[in-house]
Each structure stands twice: as C-alpha cells, then as structure tokens.
Design an enzyme around this catalytic site. Structure first.
Site, PDB file in Angstrom:
ATOM      1  CE  LYS A  14     -20.958 -28.402 -44.948  1.00 28.15           C
ATOM      2  NZ  LYS A  14     -20.539 -28.237 -43.565  1.00 28.15           N
ATOM      3  NE  ARG A  89     -17.162 -26.513 -36.901  1.00 28.21           N
ATOM      4  CZ  ARG A  89     -17.383 -26.081 -38.140  1.00 28.21           C
ATOM      5  NH1 ARG A  89     -16.551 -26.465 -39.097  1.00 28.21           N
ATOM      6  NH2 ARG A  89     -18.392 -25.297 -38.414  1.00 28.21           N
ATOM      7  NE  ARG A 128     -19.978 -18.944 -52.034  1.00 28.85           N
ATOM      8  CZ  ARG A 128     -20.044 -19.860 -51.058  1.00 28.85           C
ATOM      9  NH1 ARG A 128     -20.851 -20.911 -51.191  1.00 28.85           N
ATOM     10  NH2 ARG A 128     -19.320 -19.729 -49.973  1.00 28.85           N
ATOM     11  NE  ARG A 161     -20.921 -15.139 -48.356  1.00 37.37           N
ATOM     12  CZ  ARG A 161     -21.579 -16.244 -48.030  1.00 37.37           C
ATOM     13  NH1 ARG A 161     -22.680 -16.168 -47.318  1.00 37.37           N
ATOM     14  NH2 ARG A 161     -21.145 -17.432 -48.412  1.00 37.37           N
ATOM     15  NE  ARG A 172     -14.970 -20.863 -45.253  1.00 35.67           N
ATOM     16  CZ  ARG A 172     -15.810 -20.561 -46.245  1.00 35.67           C
ATOM     17  NH1 ARG A 172     -15.525 -19.608 -47.102  1.00 35.67           N
ATOM     18  NH2 ARG A 172     -16.936 -21.244 -46.378  1.00 35.67           N
TER      19      ARG A 172
END
Length: 217
Positions: A14, A89, A128, A161, A172
């Site tokens: 996104k 959301r 990542r 992260r 999430r």
C-alpha cells in the site's frame, strides 16, 4: 475527481502504491496518523479534543476521528480528490464516512484493495531490515545488503523494526482480518471495490490502478 480509499493488509504494498498515486495524480495523501498530528499541531478544536484522549493513552472515539476526517477532507487541497489510507477501519467508520462525504459533496469514487496471501506477507515483513542511521530499507531475501547487517549507503547497522517481528505481525494481521475485511463486502455491495493482486509486481499493480482511475474520472 478522484476520491480514493486505499486498503490492504500489512506488507501488501500500500505504501509504495500511495507514493506513486500521489506523484502521478497530485492528490493529497491522508492517513489518520498524519491527520491527528496536523490537527493537534494546529490546535483546532477537534485536534485538541483528540489530544485529550491520546495524552491519556486512550483510543480516540469514532465520532472524534470522523470529525477530524470531515475537517481534513473539506480543505481546499482536496477539491480535486484525495487518497484515504488507514481509514475507515470498521463498518461504523465506513458508514459515517459515506454520510460525511455526501454532506461535503466529495463522495468516494473507488476503493482500491491490494491483496496478498498471508504466507507471502509474513516473508515480506519479517524479512525487512532498516538502517538505524539513514533509514535505508533492505530485505534478507529480496534486497540484501552487500555486507550482512551493514547499510550499503552509510555503513550503519541494520535492524528489524519492532512491528516487523512475527509476533507483532500476527497481531496486526488478526486485527486486519477481524476489523477491516468486513469492509470488502461493504464496498463491494456499493460497486466501489477493485481487488488487485499485490504480488504481480509494483509496476503492474500501478498500471491497473491507473486504468481504474481512467475509467472512473
């Protein structure tokens, strides 16, 4: 007028597509996080109300968030369109957004839903890495640094992260599936939804988005 909602699970691409849309079409990118920060910094009445919840560590109620969205979408820079990211959301938020966009005569034109299989998302996100010093992005499989753990650009240390760990991602994705997926049906029922496979390549995804925008302009 391009009044767009951008949807998709974490890691579907996104963020990248949002940047490409903004650059190509010149419409403002509106995320709830940025919106809250701007309203609070400007000390608008709604911004100060939101801050009163945030400063206490509380969730901002829907009615306050909706008021902020209305305030933001009514600004002059949204006259030719906007890109909403991270909102709505939930179904109640979507219903309130539908009502307010009609009130200000800026109804939603299309909902772009970038999809991806869960196992691919897990590999994408948990792999990542980011440079502690300059913020440059890397990936342990698809964008490896020349020297493991070291940034190619500044020599800084690469890190994962906190929200890219498997544990954080599971939370999430669970929140996305339970809260946001019902929106797919909500917007499909209104003939606004456009599903795009996020795994066909960045440029291919963007080309499909552009084709959709040309049809709805």
């Amino acid at each position: 007028m391009l009044n767009i909602i951008l949807m998709g699970p974490p890691g579907a691409g996104k963020g990248t597509q949002a940047k490409k849309i903004i650059a190509a079409y010149g419409i403002p990118h509106i995320s709830t996080g940025d919106m809250f920060r701007e309203a609070i910094a400007a000390k608008t009445p709604t911004g100060e109300l939101a801050a009163s919840y945030i400063n206490k560590g509380m969730l901002v109620p829907d009615e306050v968030t909706i008021a902020l969205v209305k305030e933001r979408l009514s600004k002059d820079d949204c006259a030719k369109g906007f890109l909403l990211d991270g909102f709505p959301r939930t179904i109640p938020q979507a219903e309130a957004l539908e009502k307010l966009t009609k009130e200000i005569n800026r109804p939603i034109s299309a909902v772009i839903n970038i999809t991806a299989e869960k196992d691919v998302l897990v590999k994408r996100i948990t792999g990542r890495r980011v440079c502690k010093s300059c913020g440059a992005p890397f990936h342990i499989e698809t964008l490896k640094p020349k020297v493991e753990g070291v940034c190619d650009y500044c020599g800084g240390e690469l890190m994962q992260r906190k929200d890219d760990t498997l544990e954080s991602l599971a939370v999430r994705l669970d929140a996305y599936e339970h809260q946001t997926l019902p929106l797919v049906k909500f917007y499909a029922d209104r003939n606004l939804l456009h599903d795009i496979d996020g795994l066909i390549g960045l440029e291919n995804v963007f080309k499909i988005i552009c084709d959709i925008f040309e049809r709805i302009k």
